[in-house]
Motif scaffolding. Structure first.
Motif, mmCIF file in Angstrom:
data_model
loop_
_atom_site.group_PDB
_atom_site.id
_atom_site.type_symbol
_atom_site.label_atom_id
_atom_site.label_comp_id
_atom_site.label_asym_id
_atom_site.label_seq_id
_atom_site.Cartn_x
_atom_site.Cartn_y
_atom_site.Cartn_z
ATOM 1 N N GLU A 79 -135.576 7.295 32.185
ATOM 2 C CA GLU A 79 -136.582 7.241 33.299
ATOM 3 C C GLU A 79 -137.986 6.978 32.803
ATOM 4 N N LYS A 80 -138.501 6.111 33.473
ATOM 5 C CA LYS A 80 -139.485 5.805 32.894
ATOM 6 C C LYS A 80 -140.802 6.483 33.196
ATOM 7 N N GLU A 81 -141.220 6.380 34.358
ATOM 8 C CA GLU A 81 -141.646 8.147 34.530
ATOM 9 C C GLU A 81 -142.190 8.845 34.109
ATOM 10 N N ALA A 82 -140.400 9.565 34.118
ATOM 11 C CA ALA A 82 -140.486 11.300 33.023
ATOM 12 C C ALA A 82 -140.721 10.929 31.670
ATOM 13 N N ILE A 83 -140.577 9.849 31.205
ATOM 14 C CA ILE A 83 -140.638 10.018 29.554
ATOM 15 C C ILE A 83 -142.462 9.713 29.373
ATOM 16 N N LYS A 84 -143.145 9.105 30.750
ATOM 17 C CA LYS A 84 -144.681 8.936 30.418
ATOM 18 C C LYS A 84 -145.589 10.862 30.806
ATOM 19 N N ILE A 85 -144.695 11.535 31.599
ATOM 20 C CA ILE A 85 -145.067 12.832 31.648
ATOM 21 C C ILE A 85 -144.526 13.545 30.229
ATOM 22 N N LEU A 86 -143.770 13.312 30.448
ATOM 23 C CA LEU A 86 -143.149 14.563 28.869
ATOM 24 C C LEU A 86 -144.185 14.148 28.226
ATOM 25 N N LYS A 87 -144.620 13.226 27.469
ATOM 26 C CA LYS A 87 -145.381 12.437 26.812
ATOM 27 C C LYS A 87 -146.832 13.090 26.929
ATOM 28 N N LYS A 88 -147.413 13.388 27.823
ATOM 29 C CA LYS A 88 -148.518 14.333 28.587
ATOM 30 C C LYS A 88 -148.985 15.088 28.099
ATOM 31 N N ASN A 89 -147.636 15.872 28.535
ATOM 32 C CA ASN A 89 -147.173 17.559 28.453
ATOM 33 C C ASN A 89 -146.720 17.726 27.102
ATOM 34 N N ILE A 90 -146.688 17.232 25.839
ATOM 35 C CA ILE A 90 -146.206 17.242 24.453
ATOM 36 C C ILE A 90 -147.552 17.087 24.591
ATOM 37 N N GLU A 91 -148.823 16.045 24.378
ATOM 38 C CA GLU A 91 -150.558 15.595 23.862
ATOM 39 C C GLU A 91 -151.158 17.001 24.977
ATOM 40 N N LYS A 92 -150.947 17.473 25.611
ATOM 41 C CA LYS A 92 -151.136 18.406 26.704
ATOM 42 C C LYS A 92 -151.237 19.647 25.195
ATOM 43 N N LEU A 93 -150.159 20.315 25.322
ATOM 44 C CA LEU A 93 -149.932 21.367 24.371
ATOM 45 C C LEU A 93 -150.179 21.370 22.702
ATOM 46 N N LYS A 94 -150.385 19.997 22.464
ATOM 47 C CA LYS A 94 -150.500 19.267 20.876
ATOM 48 C C LYS A 94 -149.230 20.410 20.233
ATOM 49 N N ILE A 95 -147.786 19.297 20.339
ATOM 50 C CA ILE A 95 -146.695 20.084 19.718
ATOM 51 C C ILE A 95 -145.940 18.253 18.885
ATOM 52 N N LYS A 96 -147.669 17.532 19.331
ATOM 53 C CA LYS A 96 -146.086 16.605 18.662
ATOM 54 C C LYS A 96 -145.430 16.192 17.664
ATOM 55 N N LYS A 97 -145.769 16.742 16.908
ATOM 56 C CA LYS A 97 -145.439 16.957 15.204
ATOM 57 C C LYS A 97 -143.561 17.888 15.515
ATOM 58 N N LYS A 98 -143.806 18.788 16.632
ATOM 59 C CA LYS A 98 -142.226 19.735 16.522
ATOM 60 C C LYS A 98 -141.889 18.798 17.581
ATOM 61 N N THR A 99 -141.155 17.391 17.894
ATOM 62 C CA THR A 99 -140.576 17.160 19.440
ATOM 63 C C THR A 99 -140.402 15.211 18.178
#
Length: 189
Positions: A79-99
């Motif tokens: 789901e596009k909307e869920a992916i958009k929010i998932l990316k925001k959550n990852i950015e917020k927690l600053k954990i992109k390298k682990k995902t």
């Protein structure tokens, strides 16, 4: 919705506004993590664990795993909307390298050859409740060797759903929370 424990405890997560994504309720999520951490029947450690979060939605399960020191989490969501929010959550927690995020249908992606670099310690399966392909999904995980030998699969289903699971899928623990049924299992050798 917030992170329950660990490094990011108390961090609030973004949620989708549409109803196509059903978030895992805090009570069920907290119970899952309590069982993973404290159950005598389940042997699991988040330290250095690789997690596969199928039908990830906005990522609350996988992000909780990372908060508890999992090595990495692979998210699959279509789901596009869920992916958009998932990316925001990852950015917020600053954990992109682990995902790693895969924007695709779960069956299609898993059927691709060698898409994942390793197999997983824990696979969380939270498909829509109307989805009736759980046996096929468990079989695909087994035949693609996605789960480590001592790995755990968690299925989140409607409590009234009767699943026909393969005989090599051994149920370790099963709990009911509201309308949810949480099944912990592993593959028997």
């Amino acid at each position: 919705m917030r992170i329950i424990a660990g490094k990011y405890k108390g961090s609030y997560l973004y949620l989708t506004k549409d109803k196509t994504t059903r978030p895992l309720k805090d009570r069920a999520r907290e119970s899952i993590f309590n069982l993973l951490t404290h159950s005598n029947k389940i042997v699991f450690s988040f330290e250095r664990a690789s997690i596969l979060d199928l039908y990830a939605g906005t990522g609350s399960f996988g992000l909780e795993c990372l908060s508890r020191h999992a090595k990495n989490v692979f998210f699959i969501e279509k789901e596009k909307e869920a992916i958009k929010i998932l990316k925001k959550n990852i950015e917020k927690l600053k954990i992109k390298k682990k995902t790693k995020i895969y924007f695709d249908e779960v069956f299609k992606l898993i059927e691709k050859q060698n898409i994942f670099i390793s197999n997983f310690n824990l696979i969380f399966c939270d498909p829509p409740f109307k989805n009736k392909n759980i046996e096929k999904l468990v079989e695909l995980i087994f035949y693609k060797n996605l789960l480590q030998k001592d790995g755990i699969i968690i299925l989140h289903r409607n409590k009234n759903t009767e699943e026909k699971l393969p005989n090599y899928f051994k149920i370790i623990e099963e709990r009911i929370y509201g309308i949810s049924k949480i099944t912990f299992g592993k593959f028997s050798s």
